[in-house]
Design a protein around this motif. Structure first.
Motif, PDB file in Angstrom:
ATOM      1  N   THR A  63      82.599   7.908  47.212  1.00 28.37           N
ATOM      2  CA  THR A  63      82.016   7.111  46.130  1.00 28.37           C
ATOM      3  C   THR A  63      80.574   7.549  45.919  1.00 28.37           C
ATOM      4  OG1 THR A  63      81.068   5.375  47.541  1.00 28.37           O
ATOM      5  CG2 THR A  63      83.368   5.088  46.851  1.00 28.37           C
ATOM      6  N   SER A  64      79.982   7.037  44.873  1.00 32.11           N
ATOM      7  CA  SER A  64      78.552   7.196  44.656  1.00 32.11           C
ATOM      8  C   SER A  64      77.828   6.419  45.763  1.00 32.11           C
ATOM      9  CB  SER A  64      78.193   6.621  43.284  1.00 32.11           C
ATOM     10  OG  SER A  64      76.816   6.587  43.104  1.00 32.11           O
ATOM     11  N   SER A  65      76.566   6.747  45.986  1.00 36.03           N
ATOM     12  CA  SER A  65      75.796   6.047  47.026  1.00 36.03           C
ATOM     13  C   SER A  65      74.725   5.120  46.440  1.00 36.03           C
ATOM     14  CB  SER A  65      75.135   7.067  47.962  1.00 36.03           C
ATOM     15  OG  SER A  65      74.195   7.856  47.266  1.00 36.03           O
ATOM     16  N   GLY A  93      74.521  12.523  46.553  1.00 33.68           N
ATOM     17  CA  GLY A  93      74.506  11.129  46.112  1.00 33.68           C
ATOM     18  C   GLY A  93      75.832  10.435  46.355  1.00 33.68           C
ATOM     19  N   TRP A  94      76.499  10.760  47.475  1.00 34.10           N
ATOM     20  CA  TRP A  94      77.820  10.212  47.779  1.00 34.10           C
ATOM     21  C   TRP A  94      77.840   9.501  49.116  1.00 34.10           C
ATOM     22  CZ3 TRP A  94      80.885  15.317  46.617  1.00 34.10           C
ATOM     23  CH2 TRP A  94      80.958  15.506  45.226  1.00 34.10           C
ATOM     24  N   HIS A 112      86.201   4.272  40.481  1.00 36.01           N
ATOM     25  CA  HIS A 112      84.913   4.422  41.161  1.00 36.01           C
ATOM     26  C   HIS A 112      84.985   5.235  42.448  1.00 36.01           C
ATOM     27  CE1 HIS A 112      83.300   1.558  38.340  1.00 36.01           C
ATOM     28  NE2 HIS A 112      84.304   0.753  38.623  1.00 36.01           N
ATOM     29  N   PRO A 165      82.819  10.040  41.369  1.00 35.67           N
ATOM     30  CA  PRO A 165      82.759  11.423  41.849  1.00 35.67           C
ATOM     31  C   PRO A 165      83.870  12.324  41.314  1.00 35.67           C
ATOM     32  CG  PRO A 165      83.759  10.050  43.514  1.00 35.67           C
ATOM     33  CD  PRO A 165      83.341   9.132  42.390  1.00 35.67           C
TER      34      PRO A 165
END
Length: 177
Positions: A63-65, A93-94, A112, A165
């Motif tokens: 996922t995104s962070s 950015g994960w 997501h 992602p």
């Protein structure tokens, strides 16, 4: 003091390799055990290790962070009494959520997150790395738990961390996600 020898990790692996000998063939279900042991010893010894997803270890949800993803970590902390292992990759950015093996086969498309299993690999950071630079353990790996997929999916749907992602992973891995 006992008479048992105290081995370094390298000495232990060499002794195991030598004890098997060239004429011995491992059982089919144990063929990659040495590879797995070496990988985890490398992680423990403060160097990263590339491991295969799936099998008996774990799959990974990516996922995104962003801040919303941190809210998901908080929810899983509450669900589990301490979140299972999560790796943060600040460069991409994960977040990489380590989930039970086989999760990828049951994972339905999610707006997501992406779930990957075999034949993909992941590089685990050293167990001692809890801060950048590079990927680090946002929630350290514990031998008794992985992140539960059901509550993770629900929390991701609730908080909606983005950007997803999917496109970046598809471009990097050359697959449809």
């Amino acid at each position: 003091m006992t008479t048992a020898a105290i081995y370094t990790q390298a000495e232990m692996m060499r002794a195991l390799d030598e004890s098997v000998g060239a004429a011995r063939v491992p059982a089919a279900d144990m063929a990659d055990l040495a590879e797995v042991i070496r990988a985890f010893l490398a992680v423990e010894a403060r160097s990263g290790a590339r491991v295969r997803l799936g099998g008996g270890l774990f799959d990974v949800v990516i996922t995104s962070s962003v801040v919303e993803a941190r809210c998901v970590v908080t929810v899983i902390d509450e669900v589990q009494g301490g979140c299972g292992p999560v790796i943060e990759d600040p460069e991409n950015g994960w977040l990489y959520w380590l989930v039970p093996p086989g999760s990828c086969a049951r994972w339905a498309w999610h707006g997501h997150a992406v779930c990957l299993g075999a034949p993909h690999t992941i590089t685990l950071p050293p167990l001692s790395r809890g801060v950048p630079p590079g990927p680090y353990w946002l929630r350290p790996s514990a031998s008794d738990r992985l992140v539960p997929v059901g509550p993770l999916r629900d929390a991701l749907a609730r908080f909606g961390p983005g950007p997803a992602p999917h496109a970046a992973l598809a471009a990097r891995l050359g697959i449809a996600v």
